[in-house]
Design a protein around this motif. Structure first.
Motif, PDB file in Angstrom:
ATOM      1  N   VAL A  44     -13.937  49.165  12.683  1.00 36.26           N
ATOM      2  CA  VAL A  44     -12.940  50.040  13.295  1.00 36.26           C
ATOM      3  C   VAL A  44     -11.702  49.905  12.416  1.00 36.26           C
ATOM      4  N   ASP A  45     -11.361  50.975  11.716  1.00 40.44           N
ATOM      5  CA  ASP A  45     -10.327  50.905  10.679  1.00 40.44           C
ATOM      6  C   ASP A  45      -9.018  51.544  11.153  1.00 40.44           C
ATOM      7  N   ALA A  46      -7.952  50.744  11.185  1.00 40.04           N
ATOM      8  CA  ALA A  46      -6.653  51.230  11.676  1.00 40.04           C
ATOM      9  C   ALA A  46      -6.154  52.430  10.878  1.00 40.04           C
ATOM     10  N   ASP A  47      -6.370  52.428   9.563  1.00 42.28           N
ATOM     11  CA  ASP A  47      -5.883  53.539   8.734  1.00 42.28           C
ATOM     12  C   ASP A  47      -6.584  54.849   9.092  1.00 42.28           C
ATOM     13  N   ILE A  48      -7.891  54.754   9.368  1.00 41.26           N
ATOM     14  CA  ILE A  48      -8.658  55.957   9.732  1.00 41.26           C
ATOM     15  C   ILE A  48      -8.216  56.447  11.112  1.00 41.26           C
ATOM     16  N   VAL A  49      -8.072  55.500  12.047  1.00 43.41           N
ATOM     17  CA  VAL A  49      -7.633  55.858  13.403  1.00 43.41           C
ATOM     18  C   VAL A  49      -6.240  56.481  13.363  1.00 43.41           C
ATOM     19  N   ALA A  50      -5.365  55.937  12.509  1.00 44.27           N
ATOM     20  CA  ALA A  50      -3.995  56.462  12.390  1.00 44.27           C
ATOM     21  C   ALA A  50      -4.010  57.923  11.944  1.00 44.27           C
ATOM     22  N   ARG A  51      -5.005  58.287  11.117  1.00 43.17           N
ATOM     23  CA  ARG A  51      -5.121  59.693  10.697  1.00 43.17           C
ATOM     24  C   ARG A  51      -5.699  60.546  11.831  1.00 43.17           C
ATOM     25  N   GLU A  52      -6.643  59.956  12.576  1.00 42.00           N
ATOM     26  CA  GLU A  52      -7.287  60.710  13.661  1.00 42.00           C
ATOM     27  C   GLU A  52      -6.296  61.092  14.768  1.00 42.00           C
ATOM     28  N   VAL A  53      -5.360  60.193  15.087  1.00 38.01           N
ATOM     29  CA  VAL A  53      -4.447  60.488  16.212  1.00 38.01           C
ATOM     30  C   VAL A  53      -3.398  61.547  15.876  1.00 38.01           C
ATOM     31  N   VAL A  54      -3.318  61.944  14.589  1.00 39.51           N
ATOM     32  CA  VAL A  54      -2.373  63.018  14.236  1.00 39.51           C
ATOM     33  C   VAL A  54      -3.082  64.213  13.604  1.00 39.51           C
ATOM     34  N   GLN A  55      -4.412  64.311  13.828  1.00 37.20           N
ATOM     35  CA  GLN A  55      -5.079  65.473  13.233  1.00 37.20           C
ATOM     36  C   GLN A  55      -4.752  66.731  14.026  1.00 37.20           C
ATOM     37  N   GLN A  56      -5.070  67.884  13.442  1.00 40.74           N
ATOM     38  CA  GLN A  56      -4.719  69.162  14.073  1.00 40.74           C
ATOM     39  C   GLN A  56      -5.260  69.246  15.489  1.00 40.74           C
ATOM     40  N   GLY A  57      -4.410  69.718  16.402  1.00 38.35           N
ATOM     41  CA  GLY A  57      -4.835  69.874  17.789  1.00 38.35           C
ATOM     42  C   GLY A  57      -4.669  68.609  18.618  1.00 38.35           C
ATOM     43  N   SER A  58      -4.272  67.502  17.975  1.00 38.67           N
ATOM     44  CA  SER A  58      -4.141  66.247  18.723  1.00 38.67           C
ATOM     45  C   SER A  58      -2.808  66.190  19.464  1.00 38.67           C
ATOM     46  N   ILE A  59      -2.778  65.387  20.518  1.00 31.51           N
ATOM     47  CA  ILE A  59      -1.534  65.167  21.275  1.00 31.51           C
ATOM     48  C   ILE A  59      -0.486  64.558  20.347  1.00 31.51           C
ATOM     49  N   GLY A  60      -0.952  63.638  19.505  1.00 34.42           N
ATOM     50  CA  GLY A  60      -0.044  62.980  18.568  1.00 34.42           C
ATOM     51  C   GLY A  60       0.700  63.964  17.695  1.00 34.42           C
ATOM     52  N   LEU A  61      -0.049  64.897  17.091  1.00 39.45           N
ATOM     53  CA  LEU A  61       0.577  65.880  16.195  1.00 39.45           C
ATOM     54  C   LEU A  61       1.514  66.807  16.975  1.00 39.45           C
ATOM     55  N   ASN A  62       1.067  67.225  18.169  1.00 40.42           N
ATOM     56  CA  ASN A  62       1.918  68.114  18.978  1.00 40.42           C
ATOM     57  C   ASN A  62       3.258  67.456  19.302  1.00 40.42           C
ATOM     58  N   ASN A  63       3.214  66.172  19.658  1.00 40.14           N
ATOM     59  CA  ASN A  63       4.450  65.451  19.962  1.00 40.14           C
ATOM     60  C   ASN A  63       5.363  65.339  18.740  1.00 40.14           C
ATOM     61  N   ILE A  64       4.751  65.104  17.588  1.00 34.81           N
ATOM     62  CA  ILE A  64       5.521  64.977  16.343  1.00 34.81           C
ATOM     63  C   ILE A  64       6.227  66.297  16.015  1.00 34.81           C
ATOM     64  N   VAL A  65       5.497  67.404  16.170  1.00 34.08           N
ATOM     65  CA  VAL A  65       6.068  68.725  15.868  1.00 34.08           C
ATOM     66  C   VAL A  65       7.193  69.062  16.855  1.00 34.08           C
ATOM     67  N   GLN A  66       6.987  68.713  18.133  1.00 30.04           N
ATOM     68  CA  GLN A  66       8.043  68.949  19.129  1.00 30.04           C
ATOM     69  C   GLN A  66       9.316  68.199  18.755  1.00 30.04           C
ATOM     70  N   HIS A  67       9.143  66.990  18.234  1.00 28.24           N
ATOM     71  CA  HIS A  67      10.291  66.133  17.928  1.00 28.24           C
ATOM     72  C   HIS A  67      10.967  66.506  16.601  1.00 28.24           C
ATOM     73  N   PHE A  68      10.157  66.703  15.558  1.00 30.56           N
ATOM     74  CA  PHE A  68      10.719  66.926  14.210  1.00 30.56           C
ATOM     75  C   PHE A  68      10.770  68.395  13.801  1.00 30.56           C
TER      76      PHE A  68
END
Length: 201
Positions: free
Chosen positions: A31-55
């Protein structure tokens, strides 16, 4: 189901990935943290949506995916923004990694985390394994591999926990200054140890 988790870490250029891949060859789930870190900000993810709302849209590429270089620029200039991003993403990364560990079918699971001690993620694992090499060798290998300057590597090493600190915290240490064949023997020995620990846990 793997409930026994080994946290694998090591500074830049130490050979973490090589060690992780040898464990994978032995049938152990990574289970690779670097891969997971990319997965949580991929297109359509909650992570990416939050980032776009903020920045705002400035952190997106034309195809709608995350513009990492732009985001990195913003957070390196402003510590409070870096803090905001970390407090958004770290819990997501942590949860996803733990979920992946639970799903793993191998006898134990290796969680690969570059900043295991720095981010306090050693609290999530049963045992820690550090891949250790000298800072000089770290520098040499990283410059050769990533086409970066020695100065840049020094800065990265400086931003991570010191070698002494990591050595004092790790349960197991692999000295990776030698040949790949020696490395395989060391991993095999640890694999046997971890199997017995996992079966007795």
């Amino acid at each position: 189901m793997a409930n026994f988790i080994i946290g694998l870490t090591g500074g830049i250029g130490s050979g973490k990935t090589t060690v992780a891949n040898i464990f994978a060859e032995l049938g152990i789930t990574l289970v690779d943290a670097d891969i997971v870190a990319r997965e949580v900000v991929q297109q359509g993810s909650i992570g990416l949506n939050n980032i776009v709302q903020h920045f705002g849209e400035q952190v997106l590429l034309a195809d709608g995916s995350l513009n990492r270089a732009r985001l990195r620029e913003i957070i390196f200039q402003d510590a409070s923004q870096r803090l905001w991003l970390n407090s958004l993403l770290h819990p997501m990364i942590r949860e996803t990694m733990l979920a992946q560990c639970k799903e793993a079918q191998s006898d134990y699971v290796i969680m690969v985390v570059p900043l295991l001690f720095e981010n306090g993620l050693d609290s999530l694992v049963d045992r820690t394994l550090l891949v250790d090499i000298s800072p000089e060798l770290q520098q040499q290998r990283t410059v050769a591999r990533d086409a970066v300057t020695a100065e840049q590597v020094k800065n990265i090493i400086g931003s991570q926990a010191s070698r002494a600190e990591k050595l004092s915290k790790a349960d197991d240490v692999i000295d990776n200054q030698g040949e790949i064949s020696a490395l395989k023997c060391k991993v095999q020995a640890l694999h046997n140890l971890y199997l017995s620990l996992a079966n007795n846990s």
